[in-house]
Structures are given as structure tokens and as C-alpha cells.
Motif scaffolding. Structure first.
Motif, short mmCIF file in Angstrom:
data_model
loop_
_atom_site.label_atom_id
_atom_site.label_comp_id
_atom_site.label_asym_id
_atom_site.label_seq_id
_atom_site.Cartn_x
_atom_site.Cartn_y
_atom_site.Cartn_z
N ASN A 247 -1.82 3.93 -0.88
CA ASN A 247 -1.46 4.95 -1.89
C ASN A 247 -1.86 6.35 -1.45
O ASN A 247 -1.17 7.32 -1.76
CB ASN A 247 -2.11 4.62 -3.24
N TYR A 248 -2.96 6.43 -0.70
CA TYR A 248 -3.42 7.73 -0.19
C TYR A 248 -2.34 8.36 0.69
O TYR A 248 -2.00 9.54 0.56
CB TYR A 248 -4.72 7.53 0.60
N TYR A 249 -1.77 7.54 1.61
CA TYR A 249 -0.75 8.08 2.52
C TYR A 249 0.63 8.16 1.86
O TYR A 249 1.44 9.01 2.24
CB TYR A 249 -0.72 7.27 3.82
N LYS A 250 0.86 7.29 0.86
CA LYS A 250 2.13 7.40 0.10
C LYS A 250 2.18 8.76 -0.59
O LYS A 250 3.21 9.43 -0.60
CB LYS A 250 2.20 6.30 -0.97
N ALA A 251 1.04 9.17 -1.15
CA ALA A 251 0.98 10.45 -1.87
C ALA A 251 1.28 11.61 -0.93
O ALA A 251 1.78 12.65 -1.36
CB ALA A 251 -0.40 10.62 -2.52
N GLN A 252 0.97 11.42 0.36
CA GLN A 252 1.26 12.47 1.35
C GLN A 252 2.64 12.27 2.01
O GLN A 252 2.98 12.96 2.98
CB GLN A 252 0.20 12.45 2.46
N GLU A 253 3.36 11.25 1.52
CA GLU A 253 4.69 10.90 2.07
C GLU A 253 4.63 10.58 3.57
O GLU A 253 5.50 10.98 4.35
CB GLU A 253 5.71 12.01 1.77
N SER B 270 -2.58 17.47 12.02
CA SER B 270 -2.66 16.55 10.88
C SER B 270 -2.06 15.20 11.25
O SER B 270 -1.43 15.07 12.31
CB SER B 270 -1.90 17.14 9.68
N ILE B 271 -2.22 14.21 10.37
CA ILE B 271 -1.59 12.90 10.59
C ILE B 271 -0.07 13.06 10.43
O ILE B 271 0.39 13.67 9.45
CB ILE B 271 -2.14 11.86 9.59
N SER B 272 0.67 12.51 11.39
CA SER B 272 2.14 12.59 11.31
C SER B 272 2.68 11.44 10.47
O SER B 272 3.61 11.62 9.68
CB SER B 272 2.76 12.51 12.70
N LEU B 273 2.12 10.24 10.69
CA LEU B 273 2.68 9.03 10.07
C LEU B 273 1.63 7.94 10.00
O LEU B 273 0.81 7.82 10.92
CB LEU B 273 3.85 8.56 10.96
N MET B 274 1.68 7.16 8.93
CA MET B 274 0.82 5.97 8.84
C MET B 274 1.74 4.76 8.92
O MET B 274 2.60 4.55 8.06
CB MET B 274 0.07 6.00 7.51
N LEU B 275 1.62 4.03 10.02
CA LEU B 275 2.47 2.86 10.26
C LEU B 275 1.69 1.63 9.80
O LEU B 275 0.64 1.30 10.36
CB LEU B 275 2.80 2.75 11.75
#
Ligand code: AMP
Length: 191
Positions: free
Chosen positions: A159-165, A107-112
Motif C-alpha cells: 500500500n505504501y508503494y501503491k500510494a506513490q503509484e 528516488s525509487i522508480s518502481l517496486m516490482l
């Protein structure tokens, strides 16, 4: 695996930082923009179709870029991880990426997210256009269209990645090495 999304508007410095992160963490760098430019250079059917869309500052269809990403992920199944640069750019692309990675049990670890103000983006892109000869960097109207596409279709992914923290904002102004160091620190925190 470390899978990073390097995010930000056109001209934020994604390409520069993606290259450095790839080297530092031994990742496979996947840039949809680079792949599309290579298709154009090779004069493939896909390249010819993408060219007019790119020169209008618009996004190429989701299914085209998702197909390219799928090939890259499948071809690099032994990778230490991926850094996605310029992808995803829409919610449909982000959902497809999550599904593809899930198939590979990762999965994605982090969105920078590199944050840079609009006037600085315009300045950088016009400067880059002079050096690189990239058609979409040389015309102020095309640049404005790209920034508009970013604000309308791509920025909502925050917001998509914020929701996934997984969302992490980094200031994209300053010395390249300082920005890089901040990015590395954020990745180290989740390792
Ligand atoms: P870039 O090099 O990432 O700035 O991308 C240059 C151009 O390629 C963009 O303005 C789009 O026309 C196209 N492009 C690159 N990546 C994508 C993507 N993920 N989705 C749609 N269009 C893309």
C-alpha cells in the motif's frame, strides 16, 4: 537513475531475479540478507547479534539494516541505479530509504512485487535449504515465522508503494526467464 525495489515473500525468487536485473540494467545490487550473512560469516559483533534473530525467522532491527543501506548508497554515489533486494521490509525502512535517496537527489522508480502462493514458498524454501545449508531455510517452523513476519510487517508496504503509484505485481511462478522478461518489460515502460 533507475532505482528498483524487488519485493516479495521469502522464496519468491528475489535473489535470482535481482542478479539478472542488475546485469541487464547495470545496477548495483543491494541485498540486506546477503550483507547480514556475510557479517555472520566474518563473525562480527553485528553478525553475532543478527544471527539469533535470523535463526528465529524474525526481522533484525530497522536501524541496523538502514545503517547498512546508507553505507552502500554513499559508497556507490556514481552508480547507474540500485536494485534493493529484501529491503525495505517495514514502513520505517521504506521511509528511511525515500529520505536517503532524496538526499542523493533521486528516488525509487518502481517496486516490482513477485507474487507466489504460500504452499509454493514452503516447497521452494525447503528445497533451497537442502542445497544451501541456510539454517533459516531448513526448518519448517522458522519458515512459517518468516512468512508471518512478511505478512504482518512487510506486505503492508504494497500500500505504501501503491500510494506513490510505483507498485507493480508480477507472477513469480513459471520459468525463470519468462518471469525475468516480464520484469524487464515493466522497467522498460518507465524508462
Ligand atoms: P533474506 O535473505 O532477504 O531472506 O533475509 C534473511 C533474514 O535476514 C531475514 O529473515 C531477516 O532476519 C534478515 N533480514 C534481511 N533483510 C532484512 C531487512 N530489510 N530488515 C530486517 N531483517 C532483515
Amino acid at each position: 537513475m533507475i532505482n528498483l525495489v524487488l519485493f516479495g515473500p521469502p522464496g519468491a525468487g528475489k535473489g535470482t531475479q535481482a542478479f539478472k536485473l542488475k546485469e541487464h540494467f547495470n545496477l548495483v545490487h543491494i541485498s540486506t540478507g546477503d550483507m547480514l550473512r556475510s557479517e555472520i560469516k566474518s563473525e562480527t559483533k553485528l553478525g553475532m547479534e543478527a544471527q539469533s534473530i535470523m535463526n528465529a525467522g524474525k526481522l533484525v532491527p530497522d536501524e541496523v539494516v538502514i545503517g547498512m543501506i546508507e553505507n552502500q548508497i554513499n559508497e556507490n554515489s556514481n552508480a547507474n541505479g540500485f536494485i534493493f533486494d529484501g529491503f525495505p521490509r517495514t514502513t520505517v525502512q521504506a521511509e528511511a530509504l525515500d529520505a536517503l535517496l532524496k538526499k542523493h537527489k533521486t528516488s525509487i522508480s518502481l517496486m516490482l512485487s513477485l507474487e507466489v502462493e504460500d504452499d509454493e514458498l514452503l516447497r521452494r524454501l525447503l528445497l533451497r535449504g537442502k542445497d544451501s545449508g541456510r539454517a533459516d531455510d531448513m526448518d519448517q517452523q522458522i519458515i512459517s515465522a518468516r512468512i508471518q513476519e512478511y505478512n504482518n510487517k512487510t506486505a503492508p508496504l504494497i500500500n505504501y508503494y501503491k500510494a506513490q503509484e510505483k507498485y507493480c505485481a508480477i507472477r513469480g511462478i513459471g520459468a525463470i526467464e519468462d518471469i525475468f522478461l516480464n520484469l524487464v518489460l515493466e522497467v522498460e515502460r518507465i524508462k
